[in-house]
Design an enzyme around this catalytic site. Structure first.
Site, mmCIF file in Angstrom:
data_model
loop_
_atom_site.group_PDB
_atom_site.id
_atom_site.type_symbol
_atom_site.label_atom_id
_atom_site.label_comp_id
_atom_site.label_asym_id
_atom_site.label_seq_id
_atom_site.Cartn_x
_atom_site.Cartn_y
_atom_site.Cartn_z
ATOM 1 N N THR A 80 0.735 -0.774 -0.267
ATOM 2 C CA THR A 80 0.164 0.080 -0.309
ATOM 3 C C THR A 80 1.290 1.010 0.129
ATOM 4 O O THR A 80 2.570 1.099 0.592
ATOM 5 C CB THR A 80 -0.669 0.022 1.310
ATOM 6 N N GLU A 122 -6.238 -3.887 -0.638
ATOM 7 C CA GLU A 122 -6.147 -4.781 0.858
ATOM 8 C C GLU A 122 -7.815 -5.757 0.215
ATOM 9 O O GLU A 122 -7.918 -6.731 0.267
ATOM 10 C CB GLU A 122 -6.689 -4.181 1.998
ATOM 11 N N TRP A 128 -19.916 17.324 9.728
ATOM 12 C CA TRP A 128 -18.195 16.432 8.510
ATOM 13 C C TRP A 128 -19.284 17.007 7.131
ATOM 14 O O TRP A 128 -20.332 17.010 6.080
ATOM 15 C CB TRP A 128 -19.417 14.903 8.382
ATOM 16 N N LYS A 182 -14.313 17.993 9.659
ATOM 17 C CA LYS A 182 -14.800 18.247 10.992
ATOM 18 C C LYS A 182 -15.381 20.227 11.763
ATOM 19 O O LYS A 182 -14.199 19.827 11.375
ATOM 20 C CB LYS A 182 -14.808 17.096 12.061
HETATM 21 P P1 ADP Z 1 -3.825 4.932 -2.339
HETATM 22 O O1 ADP Z 1 -4.779 4.937 -2.113
HETATM 23 O O2 ADP Z 1 -3.703 4.115 -0.744
HETATM 24 O O3 ADP Z 1 -2.363 4.788 -2.701
HETATM 25 P P2 ADP Z 1 -5.541 2.087 -2.804
HETATM 26 O O4 ADP Z 1 -4.991 2.203 -4.020
HETATM 27 O O5 ADP Z 1 -5.463 0.879 -2.142
HETATM 28 O O6 ADP Z 1 -4.482 2.979 -1.960
HETATM 29 O O7 ADP Z 1 -6.445 2.989 -2.781
HETATM 30 C C1 ADP Z 1 -7.795 2.302 -1.510
HETATM 31 C C2 ADP Z 1 -8.646 3.711 -1.173
HETATM 32 O O8 ADP Z 1 -9.247 4.909 -2.913
HETATM 33 C C3 ADP Z 1 -9.589 3.438 -0.963
HETATM 34 O O9 ADP Z 1 -9.456 3.026 0.630
HETATM 35 C C4 ADP Z 1 -11.050 4.833 -0.858
HETATM 36 O O10 ADP Z 1 -10.416 5.866 -0.221
HETATM 37 C C5 ADP Z 1 -10.046 5.405 -2.392
HETATM 38 N N1 ADP Z 1 -10.905 4.866 -3.735
HETATM 39 C C6 ADP Z 1 -10.982 3.877 -4.490
HETATM 40 N N2 ADP Z 1 -12.048 4.047 -5.719
HETATM 41 C C7 ADP Z 1 -12.442 5.403 -5.461
HETATM 42 C C8 ADP Z 1 -14.096 5.741 -5.751
HETATM 43 N N3 ADP Z 1 -14.109 4.848 -6.380
HETATM 44 N N4 ADP Z 1 -14.230 6.743 -4.956
HETATM 45 C C9 ADP Z 1 -13.799 6.939 -4.166
HETATM 46 N N5 ADP Z 1 -12.814 6.192 -3.532
HETATM 47 C C10 ADP Z 1 -11.995 5.907 -3.683
#
Ligand code: ADP
Length: 547
Positions: free
Chosen positions: A186, A331, A449, A444
């Site tokens: 991640t 994840e 929110w 917040k």
């Molecule tokens: P990182 O952004 O930390 O590299 P990931 O690529 O696994 O990790 O991203 C996952 C996160 O991206 C999700 O938990 C969410 O917050 C955001 N995300 C993914 N797809 C969407 C979506 N369609 N709309 C809003 N947020 C999204």
């Protein structure tokens, strides 16, 4: 106890490429290479080369469970590695070349990568990190013999040389489907990066589910161009789905600008693509300014961050390209939800259908989800109540690699284990989930929110806005108030007052940002998402007008 009497064939990644060769041997894999030219191959050839590569890995003393890393764009060699490494029982570790070299070295050491295969364009990274990575025994340049770099500090093996030296006679081993197949870290916006270790079983189940009609709806009649990189959660699983369904694949290499992508969409008759919103911004800017249309592309998957409604509307209404708004995370392999309509929506008006599509969608079978309040109790599915989004299922992480960060799971009153996503969401009565925010990005204000995503979506619906991020600024009375950070499109006029007027009537008055800051650029992270942590740092001494 009475067991079923069906075969116990393990779910293995090698079966995907074996199947593709048997039933779709001539389906094409087209790649724009880092060398600049277009390369064409087939599943038959890919399978043969993956078997050669599996023999080569054995010769490099790669054993079951050993990590073999890649530092590469989307291309046919990367695709071969997906099957050669996992298929032979080793673990494919896709490194993100956009990370800082120090962070990459940290990840390579944490994963204890034994071999790293890289595109030539990443040679400078390899030279920088090789001395810091003692576990790596072989650095393999993914290139022809004739293109091997002459003067380099690093000791390199040549990918094509390795393939040439080894036979294509290799039988994929059968083993426990629960063995590790691939590893993805991640991005570590908080703390150290954490490794998510997928298994053959989790990957094959995810692949089956991803192809379903109400998920990504992929078939042997599709031409898939994954813009999302193969180092970003395995290109959302597309390199596995394509051979399973026998689709033609088109890999764009490192040229992800609007013009290059558009060219490939057209020349290769691409029907479906997938990527983060920032990539589509570049593509749409190109089609808009050149008055272009898509001849064959009929849908695209948009995820990774929220798809702004304005973008969804533009793709569908102007270009006739259906948007599949999808949500997931590293994840989760990564697919959790996809926004497709139910039959009851088909008779509704256009605007009502769009309102359904703006949401992140319904759960793909295999992913169970719920929202809970601060007390851990379930919240109603009414489309209004919002809380922490929890998920569970066979392709969702149980524990990070090497136990990093401790046990991530929560146990509910019924004794079920759930993974907290870190996202805040609503779920409506039809099961459509909508992300309100990442819990760390939500603003917040006075006990209420404000969704940063909603504020950003409205901003980018203004024709002069190229990109917008909304962050919280400390406030003496309200705790936090929203600041809108805006990157304008080149050559346009836009002032603070006009920007803020754009919010009137769209959201409640108290949700409208207190101020607008215009910037030259908004920092993007390694997966193309806006880096809000960096922006918060940049604006940490910012004072709002009339606090
Ligand atoms: P990182 O952004 O930390 O590299 P990931 O690529 O696994 O990790 O991203 C996952 C996160 O991206 C999700 O938990 C969410 O917050 C955001 N995300 C993914 N797809 C969407 C979506 N369609 N709309 C809003 N947020 C999204």
């Amino acid at each position: 106890m009475l067991h079923g009497l069906m075969m116990q064939t393990p779910l293995l990644i090698s079966s995907l490429i074996t199947h593709a060769e048997r039933f779709h041997p001539d389906a094409q894999i087209v790649s724009r290479r880092v060398e600049g030219d277009i390369h064409r191959t087939t599943y038959r050839e890919t399978h043969a080369r993956a078997r050669r590569l599996a023999n080569a890995l054995q010769a490099l003393h790669v054993s079951r469970g050993d990590r073999v890393a890649t530092l590469a764009w989307n291309g046919y060699r990367h695709f071969e590695l997906y099957f050669a490494v996992s298929g032979s029982g080793a673990v494919l570790h896709t490194l993100n070349p956009r990370l800082h070299p120090e962070q990459l070295a940290w990840i390579v050491n944490h994963a204890e990568d034994k071999v790293v295969c890289f595109d030539l364009s990443f040679l400078p990274i390899v030279e920088a990190i090789a001395p810091l990575c003692p576990t790596v025994k072989t650095w393999v340049a993914m290139a022809d013999k004739g293109r091997m770099p002459a003067n380099t500090k690093a000791q390199l093996a040549c990918y094509e040389d390795l393939l040439e030296q080894h036979s294509e006679r290799f039988a994929w081993p059968e083993f426990d489907e629960n063995l590790a197949s691939s590893l993805c870290y991640t991005s570590g916006t908080t703390g150290n990066p954490k490794g998510v270790l997928y298994s053959h079983r989790s990957t094959v189940l995810h692949t089956l589910a991803a192809a379903l009609p109400d998920a990504l709806n992929l078939s042997a009649r599709d031409v898939i161009l994954p813009v999302v990189p193969m180092f970003h959660v395995n290109a959302w699983g597309l390199p596995y789905v394509a051979p399973m369904v026998g689709a033609k694949l088109v890999f764009p290499g490192g040229q992800l600008d609007g013009k290059s992508l558009y060219g490939l969409f057209e020349t290769e008759n691409v029907t479906v693509s997938a990527g983060v919103p920032t990539v589509w911004q570049g593509l749409l800017a190109h089609t808009e300014s050149n008055n272009l249309k898509f001849s064959t592309m009929n849908r695209t998957v948009i995820g990774g961050s929220a798809c702004p409604p304005a973008m969804l509307r533009q793709f569908q209404d102007k270009y006739g390209v259906q948007v599949l708004h999808a949500w997931g995370m590293t994840e989760m392999s990564p697919l959790g939800t996809v926004g497709t309509l139910k039959s009851k929506h088909l008779t509704m008006g256009h605007e009502q259908q769009l309102a359904v599509q703006y949401k992140q969608g319904r759960s793909v079978f295999g992913v169970d989800m719920k929202i809970v309040g601060d007390d851990g109790r379930d919240l109603p599915w009414d489309g209004t109540a919002f809380g922490d989004l929890l998920v569970r299922g066979p392709w969702i992480v149980r524990e990070y690699f090497k136990g990093e960060g401790g046990n991530p799971l929560r146990v509910d009153d019924a004794g079920l284990q759930w993974f907290p996503t870190g996202d805040v969401a609503t779920i409506d009565a039809d099961g459509y989930m909508q992300i309100t925010d990442r819990s760390k990005d939500v603003i917040k204000s006075g006990g209420e929110w404000i969704s940063s995503i909603e504020i950003e979506n409205i901003a980018v619906s203004h024709p002069a806005v190229a990109m917008a991020a909304c962050i919280a600024i400390r406030h003496p009375k309200w705790d936090e108030r929203p600041l809108l950070v805006v990157m304008k499109k080149p050559g346009v006029e836009l002032g603070k007052d006009e920007m803020l007027r754009h919010y009137e009537g769209k959201i409640a008055k108290w949700q409208i940002p207190d101020d607008v800051a215009f910037v030259e650029s908004i920092p993007l992270g390694a997966t193309g998402k806006m880096l809000k942590a960096k922006l918060r740092e940049q604006f940490k001494n910012y004072t709002l007008p009339n606090p």
